[in-house]
Design an enzyme around this catalytic site. Structure first.
Site, mmCIF file in Angstrom:
data_model
loop_
_atom_site.group_PDB
_atom_site.id
_atom_site.type_symbol
_atom_site.label_atom_id
_atom_site.label_comp_id
_atom_site.label_asym_id
_atom_site.label_seq_id
_atom_site.Cartn_x
_atom_site.Cartn_y
_atom_site.Cartn_z
ATOM 1 N N GLU A 73 3.037 -3.216 7.460
ATOM 2 C CA GLU A 73 4.330 -3.903 7.597
ATOM 3 C C GLU A 73 5.460 -3.137 6.923
ATOM 4 O OE1 GLU A 73 2.973 -5.301 3.588
ATOM 5 O OE2 GLU A 73 1.997 -4.941 5.530
ATOM 6 N N ASP A 74 5.183 -2.449 5.803
ATOM 7 C CA ASP A 74 6.222 -1.686 5.117
ATOM 8 C C ASP A 74 6.677 -0.495 5.958
ATOM 9 O OD1 ASP A 74 5.851 -3.432 3.017
ATOM 10 O OD2 ASP A 74 4.508 -2.086 1.928
ATOM 11 N N ASP A 98 3.187 -8.456 -8.364
ATOM 12 C CA ASP A 98 2.472 -7.645 -9.350
ATOM 13 C C ASP A 98 3.302 -6.484 -9.907
ATOM 14 O OD1 ASP A 98 2.558 -6.108 -7.079
ATOM 15 O OD2 ASP A 98 0.404 -5.782 -6.920
ATOM 16 N N ARG A 104 -7.937 -6.629 -4.482
ATOM 17 C CA ARG A 104 -7.433 -7.171 -3.229
ATOM 18 C C ARG A 104 -8.233 -8.392 -2.814
ATOM 19 N NH1 ARG A 104 -7.674 -3.293 1.783
ATOM 20 N NH2 ARG A 104 -6.519 -1.970 0.331
ATOM 21 N N HIS A 113 -5.092 -5.669 -10.364
ATOM 22 C CA HIS A 113 -5.724 -6.774 -9.649
ATOM 23 C C HIS A 113 -6.602 -6.202 -8.539
ATOM 24 C CE1 HIS A 113 -2.247 -5.805 -7.134
ATOM 25 N NE2 HIS A 113 -2.888 -6.360 -6.122
ATOM 26 N N TRP A 171 -3.860 -6.639 5.384
ATOM 27 C CA TRP A 171 -3.246 -5.598 4.582
ATOM 28 C C TRP A 171 -2.816 -4.401 5.420
ATOM 29 C CZ3 TRP A 171 -4.241 -0.455 3.595
ATOM 30 C CH2 TRP A 171 -3.540 0.109 2.505
ATOM 31 N N MET A 213 2.607 -1.820 -12.655
ATOM 32 C CA MET A 213 1.870 -2.640 -11.695
ATOM 33 C C MET A 213 0.738 -3.364 -12.411
ATOM 34 S SD MET A 213 -0.133 -1.668 -8.132
ATOM 35 C CE MET A 213 1.376 -1.435 -7.189
ATOM 36 N N ASP A 239 7.164 -8.030 -4.699
ATOM 37 C CA ASP A 239 5.735 -8.269 -4.888
ATOM 38 C C ASP A 239 5.505 -8.873 -6.264
ATOM 39 O OD1 ASP A 239 5.218 -7.308 -2.403
ATOM 40 O OD2 ASP A 239 4.186 -5.484 -3.047
#
Length: 420
Positions: free
Chosen positions: A305-306, A224, A338, A336, A302, A333, A222
């Protein structure tokens, strides 16, 4: 009357003829082999080329040009006495004499301090490159004085977020180099304005990077997350299990995250298993990815998937290495918000529930996309792709929150057509 030639004279003539022929043949052989044996290291490299799929032979033919008639030889310079070969088609660097890098890199610094100001104001790309001058085009790095333990592809699924990308590369390139990785950074950029599909971009990254080179390890990263301790190595040996290294994150107060999923497949729940967070930064070998058919392509927007990926790996008997891998795997992290293009996928619970039923037909073997461009930037290779769009029935399925009952959320009928 002609003179009579005696047997002794005929014998003497034959010997002279044979001697002359032998001299001529010896001269020709000396001329021929002199070209190839003037520099024994070049010959060794040429022969060793057949032991490395012929790649060292390319540098021999390039740097060791000769003319048969004049026997002019272009010598290999002292800087080139360690023979390297770089094949553009295969993207492989071969070093026939340098020893392997140590399994514990010597230049690591341990826990690092970080200035949060870099989150919003990183250097520009030129400034980052000036601090990483050993990078080759496309964000490729090879240790200069040893042969890396592993060849690593670092895959960053992306759309927008250029500032965070610069922050990541400014922070991570020096770390990856201290870890003596032979690595290339790929950004897989989703074009268009459809919902973001991180898992599909991971599949594409694996597919495209594999076309360029045979990597030992694929890191899905990722944009971030910044590693704060370089002793957490970006390696994934073939004999090990998949690794999720972004376990200790400052946003979550450095606490590992796991949970019992209500909508996990029944066989998973009956074993009393819990889902462990497998996003952020994860590392898998080609075999592991092929064993599970990659990631599901059905998670637009969002979430989910993980968990799906974790369950797939569990079903194949893999024991995910997390907390036990390395206590140095501590991450910051970048803050930010979404994006609107990453709205929650409300149908994800049913997809997770049916993940094992879909695994054989939803993944690498059903991957559809188009490559719009490949650009070798100084800091990374950017691959812009058109990944299509979710079908209309799937969009409806994803956007509807039909019930507050988990039994209904988990058991909705999944549309048959997932993409237009």
């Amino acid at each position: 009357m002609h003179p009579i030639e005696t047997n002794n004279e005929r014998s003497s003539l034959s010997k002279k003829t044979l001697l002359l022929g032998a001299c001529i043949l010896a001269t020709l052989l000396l001329m021929f082999f002199g070209v190839f044996y003037t520099n024994s290291e070049a010959v060794t490299a040429y022969i060793n080329g057949y032991k490395t799929n012929g790649m060292v032979k390319n540098i021999f033919l390039t740097n060791y040009s000769s003319n048969y008639l004049t026997r002019e030889v272009t010598p290999i310079s002292s800087a080139e006495k360690t023979i390297f070969s770089k094949s553009i088609d295969l993207g492989v660097t071969t070093n026939s004499t340098v020893l392997s890098c140590p399994k514990t890199p010597l230049g690591l610094v341990g826990r690092m301090k970080y200035d949060n100001a870099w989150d919003i104001n990183p250097p520009n790309s030129d400034g980052i490159y000036k601090n990483n001058l050993r990078l080759e085009a496309g964000g490729r790095y090879t240790p200069p004085d040893c042969r890396a333990q592993y060849k690593v592809a670092i895959i960053i699924p992306l759309r927008g977020r250029e500032t965070q990308l610069r922050t990541l590369l400014n922070h991570m390139h020096p770390i990856w180099q201290r870890q003596q990785l032979d690595y290339t950074v790929y950004t897989i950029w989703q074009s268009g304005e459809n919902l973001f599909n991180r898992a599909k971009l991971i599949n594409i990254g694996f597919s495209e990077a594999s076309k360029e080179r045979k990597y030992d390890c694929y890191v899905f990263h990722d944009v971030d997350l910044l590693l704060m301790d370089d002793r957490c190595l970006y390696w994934c040996p073939e004999e090990d299990n998949p690794r999720s290294i972004s376990v200790y994150i400052d946003k979550f107060k450095f606490r590992p995250i796991s949970y019992a999923s209500v909508c996990a497949p029944e066989v998973f729940k009956k074993k009393g298993e819990r889902i462990h967070l497998f996003g952020g930064v994860s590392m898998l070998t080609p075999k592991q990815l092929n064993d599970i058919n990659g990631c599901s392509n059905a998670y637009w927007g969002w979430g989910g998937e993980d968990d799906d990926l974790y369950i797939r790996l569990w079903s194949k008997g893999y024991k995910i290495q997390r907390e036990s891998y390395n206590k140095s795997c501590v991450f910051h992290m970048i803050k930010h918000t979404r994006e609107k293009s990453n709205a929650s996928h409300l149908g994800r619970f049913s997809l997770i529930n049916k993940s094992l039923l879909r695994m054989g037909e939803d993944g690498l073997n059903s991957l559809k996309y188009g490559v719009l461009s490949i650009k070798r930037e100084p800091l990374y290779t950017n691959i812009t792709v058109d990944i299509g769009a979710p079908s209309k029935v799937l969009q409806q399925f994803m956007s509807q929150n039909i019930s507050n009952l988990w039994s209904e959320k988990c058991n909705r009928t999944i549309p048959y057509i997932l993409e237009d």
